[in-house]
Design an enzyme around this catalytic site. Structure first.
Site, PDB file in Angstrom:
ATOM      1  N   TYR A 144       2.321  57.046  52.212  1.00 49.16           N
ATOM      2  CA  TYR A 144       2.970  56.440  53.050  1.00 49.16           C
ATOM      3  C   TYR A 144       3.346  55.069  52.861  1.00 49.16           C
ATOM      4  O   TYR A 144       4.300  54.413  53.153  1.00 49.16           O
ATOM      5  CB  TYR A 144       1.876  56.662  54.466  1.00 49.16           C
ATOM      6  CG  TYR A 144       2.284  56.157  55.672  1.00 49.16           C
ATOM      7  CD1 TYR A 144       3.483  56.606  56.469  1.00 49.16           C
ATOM      8  CD2 TYR A 144       1.823  55.023  56.156  1.00 49.16           C
ATOM      9  CE1 TYR A 144       4.046  56.134  57.692  1.00 49.16           C
ATOM     10  CE2 TYR A 144       2.365  54.650  57.406  1.00 49.16           C
ATOM     11  CZ  TYR A 144       3.384  55.147  58.182  1.00 49.16           C
ATOM     12  OH  TYR A 144       3.680  54.624  59.433  1.00 49.16           O
ATOM     13  N   LYS A 148       6.824  53.584  52.587  1.00 49.79           N
ATOM     14  CA  LYS A 148       7.579  52.741  53.371  1.00 49.79           C
ATOM     15  C   LYS A 148       7.970  51.353  52.685  1.00 49.79           C
ATOM     16  O   LYS A 148       8.772  50.900  52.987  1.00 49.79           O
ATOM     17  CB  LYS A 148       6.758  52.427  54.549  1.00 49.79           C
ATOM     18  CG  LYS A 148       6.400  53.383  55.415  1.00 49.79           C
ATOM     19  CD  LYS A 148       7.523  53.836  56.360  1.00 49.79           C
ATOM     20  CE  LYS A 148       7.224  54.659  57.633  1.00 49.79           C
ATOM     21  NZ  LYS A 148       8.394  54.966  58.467  1.00 49.79           N
ATOM     22  N   ASN A 173      -0.133  49.195  64.989  1.00 49.59           N
ATOM     23  CA  ASN A 173      -0.553  50.435  65.744  1.00 49.59           C
ATOM     24  C   ASN A 173       0.051  50.573  67.100  1.00 49.59           C
ATOM     25  O   ASN A 173      -0.159  49.589  68.058  1.00 49.59           O
ATOM     26  CB  ASN A 173      -2.036  50.580  65.858  1.00 49.59           C
ATOM     27  CG  ASN A 173      -2.671  50.524  64.322  1.00 49.59           C
ATOM     28  OD1 ASN A 173      -2.306  49.773  63.642  1.00 49.59           O
ATOM     29  ND2 ASN A 173      -3.517  51.729  64.231  1.00 49.59           N
ATOM     30  N   SER A 188      -5.835  58.668  70.290  1.00 49.90           N
ATOM     31  CA  SER A 188      -5.867  59.879  70.956  1.00 49.90           C
ATOM     32  C   SER A 188      -6.995  60.610  70.600  1.00 49.90           C
ATOM     33  O   SER A 188      -7.705  61.612  71.720  1.00 49.90           O
ATOM     34  CB  SER A 188      -4.715  60.373  70.378  1.00 49.90           C
ATOM     35  OG  SER A 188      -4.372  60.540  68.953  1.00 49.90           O
ATOM     36  N   PHE A 190     -10.070  59.263  70.365  1.00 52.42           N
ATOM     37  CA  PHE A 190     -11.106  58.777  71.528  1.00 52.42           C
ATOM     38  C   PHE A 190     -11.091  59.361  72.992  1.00 52.42           C
ATOM     39  O   PHE A 190     -11.807  59.640  73.510  1.00 52.42           O
ATOM     40  CB  PHE A 190     -11.196  57.264  71.410  1.00 52.42           C
ATOM     41  CG  PHE A 190     -11.878  56.630  69.998  1.00 52.42           C
ATOM     42  CD1 PHE A 190     -12.385  57.607  69.112  1.00 52.42           C
ATOM     43  CD2 PHE A 190     -12.136  55.363  70.060  1.00 52.42           C
ATOM     44  CE1 PHE A 190     -13.039  57.034  67.975  1.00 52.42           C
ATOM     45  CE2 PHE A 190     -12.655  54.754  68.950  1.00 52.42           C
ATOM     46  CZ  PHE A 190     -13.054  55.607  67.684  1.00 52.42           C
ATOM     47  N   ARG A 274      -9.407  46.665  56.716  1.00 54.96           N
ATOM     48  CA  ARG A 274     -10.623  45.960  57.424  1.00 54.96           C
ATOM     49  C   ARG A 274     -10.294  45.488  58.598  1.00 54.96           C
ATOM     50  O   ARG A 274     -10.731  45.327  59.580  1.00 54.96           O
ATOM     51  CB  ARG A 274     -11.235  45.016  56.496  1.00 54.96           C
ATOM     52  CG  ARG A 274     -12.017  45.480  55.364  1.00 54.96           C
ATOM     53  CD  ARG A 274     -13.441  46.297  55.824  1.00 54.96           C
ATOM     54  NE  ARG A 274     -14.040  45.459  56.744  1.00 54.96           N
ATOM     55  CZ  ARG A 274     -14.821  45.915  57.659  1.00 54.96           C
ATOM     56  NH1 ARG A 274     -15.075  47.221  57.713  1.00 54.96           N
ATOM     57  NH2 ARG A 274     -15.304  45.254  58.724  1.00 54.96           N
TER      58      ARG A 274
HETATM   59  P1  NAD Z   1       5.547  61.143  64.979  1.00 52.18           P
HETATM   60  O1  NAD Z   1       4.794  61.893  63.838  1.00 52.18           O
HETATM   61  O2  NAD Z   1       5.031  61.522  66.358  1.00 52.18           O
HETATM   62  O3  NAD Z   1       6.782  60.959  64.672  1.00 52.18           O
HETATM   63  C1  NAD Z   1       7.656  61.303  63.561  1.00 52.18           C
HETATM   64  C2  NAD Z   1       8.845  62.148  63.695  1.00 52.18           C
HETATM   65  O4  NAD Z   1       9.571  62.490  62.614  1.00 52.18           O
HETATM   66  C3  NAD Z   1       8.451  63.550  64.148  1.00 52.18           C
HETATM   67  O5  NAD Z   1       8.980  64.233  65.163  1.00 52.18           O
HETATM   68  C4  NAD Z   1       8.622  64.284  62.749  1.00 52.18           C
HETATM   69  O6  NAD Z   1       8.606  66.016  63.449  1.00 52.18           O
HETATM   70  C5  NAD Z   1       9.703  63.917  62.193  1.00 52.18           C
HETATM   71  N1  NAD Z   1       9.812  64.046  60.826  1.00 52.18           N
HETATM   72  C6  NAD Z   1       8.844  63.968  59.892  1.00 52.18           C
HETATM   73  N2  NAD Z   1       9.494  64.153  58.482  1.00 52.18           N
HETATM   74  C7  NAD Z   1      10.740  64.477  58.814  1.00 52.18           C
HETATM   75  C8  NAD Z   1      11.736  64.703  58.020  1.00 52.18           C
HETATM   76  N3  NAD Z   1      11.618  65.096  56.825  1.00 52.18           N
HETATM   77  N4  NAD Z   1      13.200  65.184  58.784  1.00 52.18           N
HETATM   78  C9  NAD Z   1      13.231  65.105  59.985  1.00 52.18           C
HETATM   79  N5  NAD Z   1      12.394  64.451  60.676  1.00 52.18           N
HETATM   80  C10 NAD Z   1      11.125  64.353  60.248  1.00 52.18           C
HETATM   81  O7  NAD Z   1       5.235  59.348  64.655  1.00 52.18           O
HETATM   82  P2  NAD Z   1       5.289  58.299  65.515  1.00 52.18           P
HETATM   83  O8  NAD Z   1       4.352  57.298  66.046  1.00 52.18           O
HETATM   84  O9  NAD Z   1       6.333  58.430  66.417  1.00 52.18           O
HETATM   85  O10 NAD Z   1       6.261  57.387  64.532  1.00 52.18           O
HETATM   86  C11 NAD Z   1       7.681  57.236  64.389  1.00 52.18           C
HETATM   87  C12 NAD Z   1       7.867  56.093  63.405  1.00 52.18           C
HETATM   88  O11 NAD Z   1       7.269  54.901  63.812  1.00 52.18           O
HETATM   89  C13 NAD Z   1       7.548  56.646  61.926  1.00 52.18           C
HETATM   90  O12 NAD Z   1       8.522  56.317  60.907  1.00 52.18           O
HETATM   91  C14 NAD Z   1       6.268  55.716  61.734  1.00 52.18           C
HETATM   92  O13 NAD Z   1       5.977  55.473  60.317  1.00 52.18           O
HETATM   93  C15 NAD Z   1       6.530  54.318  62.449  1.00 52.18           C
HETATM   94  N6  NAD Z   1       5.444  53.651  62.992  1.00 52.18           N
HETATM   95  C16 NAD Z   1       4.631  54.370  63.899  1.00 52.18           C
HETATM   96  C17 NAD Z   1       3.389  53.671  64.064  1.00 52.18           C
HETATM   97  C18 NAD Z   1       2.551  53.955  65.055  1.00 52.18           C
HETATM   98  O14 NAD Z   1       1.264  53.583  65.406  1.00 52.18           O
HETATM   99  N7  NAD Z   1       2.700  54.974  66.194  1.00 52.18           N
HETATM  100  C19 NAD Z   1       2.937  52.285  63.517  1.00 52.18           C
HETATM  101  C20 NAD Z   1       3.825  52.016  62.462  1.00 52.18           C
HETATM  102  C21 NAD Z   1       5.079  52.785  62.213  1.00 52.18           C
HETATM  103  N1  UDP Z   2     -11.015  55.916  63.377  1.00 47.20           N
HETATM  104  C1  UDP Z   2     -11.910  56.220  63.782  1.00 47.20           C
HETATM  105  N2  UDP Z   2     -12.361  57.198  64.440  1.00 47.20           N
HETATM  106  C2  UDP Z   2     -11.356  58.287  64.700  1.00 47.20           C
HETATM  107  C3  UDP Z   2      -9.920  58.043  64.145  1.00 47.20           C
HETATM  108  C4  UDP Z   2      -9.684  56.826  63.527  1.00 47.20           C
HETATM  109  O1  UDP Z   2     -12.982  55.306  63.828  1.00 47.20           O
HETATM  110  O2  UDP Z   2     -11.652  59.314  65.221  1.00 47.20           O
HETATM  111  C5  UDP Z   2     -10.428  54.546  62.811  1.00 47.20           C
HETATM  112  C6  UDP Z   2      -9.900  54.386  61.361  1.00 47.20           C
HETATM  113  O3  UDP Z   2     -10.888  55.074  60.300  1.00 47.20           O
HETATM  114  C7  UDP Z   2      -9.127  53.360  61.440  1.00 47.20           C
HETATM  115  C8  UDP Z   2      -8.642  52.919  62.863  1.00 47.20           C
HETATM  116  O4  UDP Z   2      -9.681  53.818  63.626  1.00 47.20           O
HETATM  117  O5  UDP Z   2      -9.825  52.175  60.973  1.00 47.20           O
HETATM  118  C9  UDP Z   2      -7.417  53.441  63.241  1.00 47.20           C
HETATM  119  O6  UDP Z   2      -6.838  54.756  62.753  1.00 47.20           O
HETATM  120  P1  UDP Z   2      -5.727  55.247  62.855  1.00 47.20           P
HETATM  121  O7  UDP Z   2      -5.578  56.597  62.179  1.00 47.20           O
HETATM  122  O8  UDP Z   2      -5.258  55.368  64.366  1.00 47.20           O
HETATM  123  O9  UDP Z   2      -4.600  54.173  62.181  1.00 47.20           O
HETATM  124  P2  UDP Z   2      -4.479  53.236  60.940  1.00 47.20           P
HETATM  125  O10 UDP Z   2      -5.806  53.664  60.134  1.00 47.20           O
HETATM  126  O11 UDP Z   2      -3.144  53.887  60.361  1.00 47.20           O
HETATM  127  O12 UDP Z   2      -4.253  52.118  61.404  1.00 47.20           O
END
Ligand code: NAD
Ligand code: UDP
Length: 319
Positions: A144, A148, A173, A188, A190, A274
């Site tokens: 990932y 990205k 996040n 989600s 928690f 961290r």
């Molecule tokens: P999500 O998993 O709910 O949405 C991603 C969507 O992309 C899903 O509907 C999935 O089915 C679709 N998808 C995956 N692979 C695909 C493919 N090959 N072709 C077509 N569709 C595909 O996640 P989200 O949280 O809504 O994230 C959306 C975007 O934002 C992502 O690019 C993610 O990397 C970025 N992002 C999200 C967060 C966050 O905290 N939610 C943080 C940083 C970046």
């Molecule tokens: N985490 C946790 N318990 C859970 C799920 C995640 O303590 O049930 C922690 C995880 O190890 C990370 C933080 O929460 O330190 C955020 O995790 P998430 O997967 O939401 O996002 P990301 O690590 O990609 O920021």
């Protein structure tokens, strides 16, 4: 009115973005392969004649005529992006190439939803856009993180070669209604654990930090970025600079749900960052944007959503 393509439009953020773009009078084409997204996120939009859904995988070329492209397609939660890591890289890289090719042919503006994960486990805090990051190229998160990062490189290459208007936002996040109940993300997890009275799973000692941005704030930031003049490329951080330990988040969820759940510690996954907090100076200055939803308010809305979902569709919450 513009015709706008949203890839990943069936997902958590994509579906909300589609809804907001329709509300502003645009036509929206939503493309999704439903790997992590769900039709229930966009079901209510299907009757709108300005909304069109295409089931399609962005690793294959797509031919549509559009004015703007928001490229969100990519699984975003660690358990999903790690399940099929090579496919995650393909989605990031081939998906970016295909969407950039489409933008080049149609002359569309294109925005990439990048991530704070490009900073890896950061040793610069808070994270500024100039920081190059600290990413393990062969760890469990690298499909990932590096996918990205490569997508950002591709966006920048196309801009340098062709001068086309590309935009990159680095999303921190984000949480809110329509997060997938089983995608393992901390908010989600928690909330569902607290509502079900199950143990709250803290990975490690819970002293790691994250900054949580509410969905509505985030989508507003993305739309403002798309509206910037062509010469604004970014990357620009979009996130909420409020920083919380994971243990503080757990305590807040327990208090807001009035739950009897206990906190338990589980092993910390490899390469878990961290600390994480966005520096949003650029977003404030260039986009005139900053988040307005405090964590407690956003959590209350998210708790209401999951409470209703558990009652209405318990089967979906198990899948
Ligand atoms: P999500 O998993 O709910 O949405 C991603 C969507 O992309 C899903 O509907 C999935 O089915 C679709 N998808 C995956 N692979 C695909 C493919 N090959 N072709 C077509 N569709 C595909 O996640 P989200 O949280 O809504 O994230 C959306 C975007 O934002 C992502 O690019 C993610 O990397 C970025 N992002 C999200 C967060 C966050 O905290 N939610 C943080 C940083 C970046
Ligand atoms: N985490 C946790 N318990 C859970 C799920 C995640 O303590 O049930 C922690 C995880 O190890 C990370 C933080 O929460 O330190 C955020 O995790 P998430 O997967 O939401 O996002 P990301 O690590 O990609 O920021």
């Amino acid at each position: 009115m513009s015709r706008i393509l949203v890839t990943g439009g069936g997902g958590f953020l994509g579906s909300w973005l589609c809804e907001k773009l329709l509300e502003r009078g645009n036509e929206v084409i939503c493309v999704d392969n439903f790997y992590t997204g769900s039709k229930r996120n966009i079901y209510h939009l299907l009757s709108d004649p300005r909304f069109e859904l295409i089931r399609h995988d962005v690793t294959f070329p797509l031919y549509v005529e559009v004015d703007e492209i928001y490229n969100l397609a990519c699984p975003a939660s660690p358990i999903h992006y790690q399940k099929n890591p090579a496919q995650t890289v393909k989605t990031c890289v081939h998906g970016a190439i295909n969407m950039l090719g489409l933008a080049k042919r149609t002359g569309a503006k294109i925005l990439q939803s990048s991530t704070s994960e490009v900073y890896g486990d950061p040793d610069v805090h808070p994270q500024v856009e100039e920081y190059w990051g600290n990413v393990n190229p062969i760890g469990i998160r690298s499909c990932y993180d590096e996918g990205k990062r490569c997508a950002e490189t591709l966006f920048n290459c196309y801009r340098m070669e062709t001068g086309m208007p590309v935009k990159i936002v680095r999303i921190f996040n984000t949480y809110g209604p329509r997060m997938h109940p089983n995608d393992g993300r901390v908010v989600s997890n928690f909330i569902l654990q607290a509502l079900r009275g199950e143990d709250i799973t803290i990975y490690g000692d819970g002293s790691q930090t994250r900054s949580f941005c509410y969905r509505d704030d985030l989508v507003e930031g993305m739309i403002r970025m798309m509206a910037t003049p062509n010469e604004v490329t970014g990357p620009i951080n979009i996130g909420n600079p409020g920083e919380f330990t994971i243990r503080e988040l757990a305590d807040m969820v327990i208090r807001l749900t009035n739950s009897k759940s206990r906190l338990i510690e589980m092993p910390l996954p490899a390469d878990d960052p961290r600390q994480r907090r966005p520096d949003i100076t650029k977003a404030k200055k260039i986009l005139n944007w900053e988040p307005v939803t405090p964590l407690e308010d956003g959590l209350k809305k998210t708790i209401e959503y999951f409470d209703r979902l558990l009652a209405e569709d318990p089967e979906f919450c198990k899948r």
